[in-house]
Design an enzyme around this catalytic site. Sequence first.
Site, mmCIF file in Angstrom:
data_model
loop_
_atom_site.group_PDB
_atom_site.id
_atom_site.type_symbol
_atom_site.label_atom_id
_atom_site.label_comp_id
_atom_site.label_asym_id
_atom_site.label_seq_id
_atom_site.Cartn_x
_atom_site.Cartn_y
_atom_site.Cartn_z
ATOM 1 N N LEU A 36 0.816 -1.214 0.000
ATOM 2 C CA LEU A 36 0.000 0.000 0.000
ATOM 3 C C LEU A 36 0.853 1.269 0.000
ATOM 4 C CD1 LEU A 36 -2.987 -1.012 2.320
ATOM 5 C CD2 LEU A 36 -2.748 -1.250 -0.161
ATOM 6 N N ARG A 37 2.173 1.120 0.125
ATOM 7 C CA ARG A 37 3.157 2.200 -0.092
ATOM 8 C C ARG A 37 3.145 3.324 0.933
ATOM 9 N NH1 ARG A 37 5.886 -1.307 -2.833
ATOM 10 N NH2 ARG A 37 5.311 -1.585 -5.022
ATOM 11 N N ASN B 6 8.439 -9.650 -9.684
ATOM 12 C CA ASN B 6 9.349 -10.526 -8.948
ATOM 13 C C ASN B 6 8.547 -11.411 -8.002
ATOM 14 O OD1 ASN B 6 11.637 -11.649 -7.945
ATOM 15 N ND2 ASN B 6 12.224 -9.919 -6.663
ATOM 16 N N HIS C 127 3.913 -15.846 -3.137
ATOM 17 C CA HIS C 127 3.970 -15.899 -4.608
ATOM 18 C C HIS C 127 4.777 -17.050 -5.235
ATOM 19 C CE1 HIS C 127 7.598 -13.682 -3.650
ATOM 20 N NE2 HIS C 127 7.015 -12.526 -3.537
ATOM 21 N N ASP D 225 9.256 -9.335 2.671
ATOM 22 C CA ASP D 225 8.915 -9.394 1.248
ATOM 23 C C ASP D 225 9.565 -8.271 0.431
ATOM 24 O OD1 ASP D 225 7.468 -10.557 -0.984
ATOM 25 O OD2 ASP D 225 6.486 -8.621 -1.035
ATOM 26 N N HIS E 259 3.156 1.282 -8.672
ATOM 27 C CA HIS E 259 4.362 2.091 -8.882
ATOM 28 C C HIS E 259 4.008 3.349 -9.644
ATOM 29 C CE1 HIS E 259 7.358 -0.625 -7.312
ATOM 30 N NE2 HIS E 259 6.854 -1.630 -7.999
ATOM 31 N N HIS F 99 9.610 -14.585 1.000
ATOM 32 C CA HIS F 99 9.856 -14.244 -0.403
ATOM 33 C C HIS F 99 11.083 -15.077 -0.791
ATOM 34 C CE1 HIS F 99 10.636 -11.180 -3.773
ATOM 35 N NE2 HIS F 99 11.743 -11.898 -3.720
ATOM 36 N N ASP G 208 -0.265 -9.758 -4.466
ATOM 37 C CA ASP G 208 1.017 -9.033 -4.569
ATOM 38 C C ASP G 208 0.815 -7.699 -5.316
ATOM 39 O OD1 ASP G 208 3.657 -8.337 -4.295
ATOM 40 O OD2 ASP G 208 4.453 -9.898 -5.613
HETATM 41 ZN ZN ZN Z 1 7.814 -10.753 -2.880
#
Ligand code: ZN
Length: 445
Positions: free
Chosen positions: A59-60, A277, A231, A150, A308, A177, A304
Amino acid sequence: MTRLVIRGARLLGAEAADLLVEDGVITQIGSLSVPRDADVLDADGLVALPGLVDLHVHLREPGREDAETIATGSAAAAAGGFTAVFAMANTSPVTDTAEAAERVHDLGRACGLTEVVPVGAVTKGLEGAELAELGLMARSRAKVRVFSDDGHCVHDARIMRRALEYVKPFGGVVSQHAQDPRLAGREACCHEGEVSGRLGLPGWPGIAEESIVARDVMLARHTGSRVHVAHVSSAGTVEVIRWAKAQGIDVTAEVTPHHLVLTTDLLAGYDPVYKVNPPLRPAEDVEALREALVDGTIDAVATDHAPHARHDKEHAFVDAAFGMLGLETALSVVSDVLVQPGRLDWSDVARVMSTAPARIGRLSDQGQGLALGSPAHVTLVDPDREVTVDAAASRSRSRNNPWHGRTLRGAVMATVFAGRVTHDVRDGAGTRRELTNATTSGANL
Ligand SMILES: [Zn+2]
């Protein structure tokens, strides 16, 4: 008392029934006469699922509010049918203290569109060297149960072992991750194989994921603790997890919608929207992931969601940021590729997108399957509606949407979070609310 009647929805895709919601709790199920003071949500022809739960979003906020905020991410979550999302710790500052976790938790509550559950970092500053305040985060108001670095792999086996031991007493889980940094370094950005060779892109081989997962399931067995694989992208990882589950090891796993559909040959045009990724893999891996989700080897779908800003994503492929949006399209992707062909039914979708992720993340009031007495978190889906994805229409603040222009069958029509309608695009009835939403998201942009 607030009353809401959700009328005529097919519960988990089975027979139609009405749901009475009083003060946010499901109090009656069946054929009901509508109380005079109740709001009515007409769900004729729609499938009702327990509110969707996403174990993996970015969510940045704090730090990169130009890409997403807890408000815009919550709006995207509600539009995607999610009533709870786990916000990863790779913010600035990193969520590695009780105070940082409580701040994310409180911002999520203030928005009130979905439950925002902070994920705590495993190591301080995600640096992989020293354990973060796991116990303090767990005991905080945010009640952190999922821990992850992550974006980075917890690659030091000793640190991973300590983290697993530490979270065990309070029922925590480490979400890994999996990326061995010696086999796939920071520059690795394309599945290692024919395509990476032809395009001249640094390879990211499946073995870099598989070898870490193999080690981690053994550490989980050794410590008797819980590990979750974020993931999963490769067929080899699926084999390891299948073996580990057969041994009774406490391992769970998630797969993203993009790894269930998109393949590595999409990178041929060097479009950074497909840079993610772990990377997109060949069709054999995609099929193995679908099979693993269907047979229960992979427990959950997690997006995920990785917004951006344009200035981070619109670069030459090797320089662009990793990640793609996912919250608003996840249900439609799963519906289109797995429900429509008959590989999953709607009760399976409820399992992999609500019940299982709620259980893995230890959310006691989510994922309860629309039972009497449970909190009214409900997602209403039109299984036959075709949607053509438009990146410009997103509630997210970012536009890195790999599904733009695709037509998918199955759509979220309304979301109810704790008895309140947080999203509603049903024909006619939803028009007014849609306009309200558009105004709100417009103000945020
Ligand atoms: Zn990741």
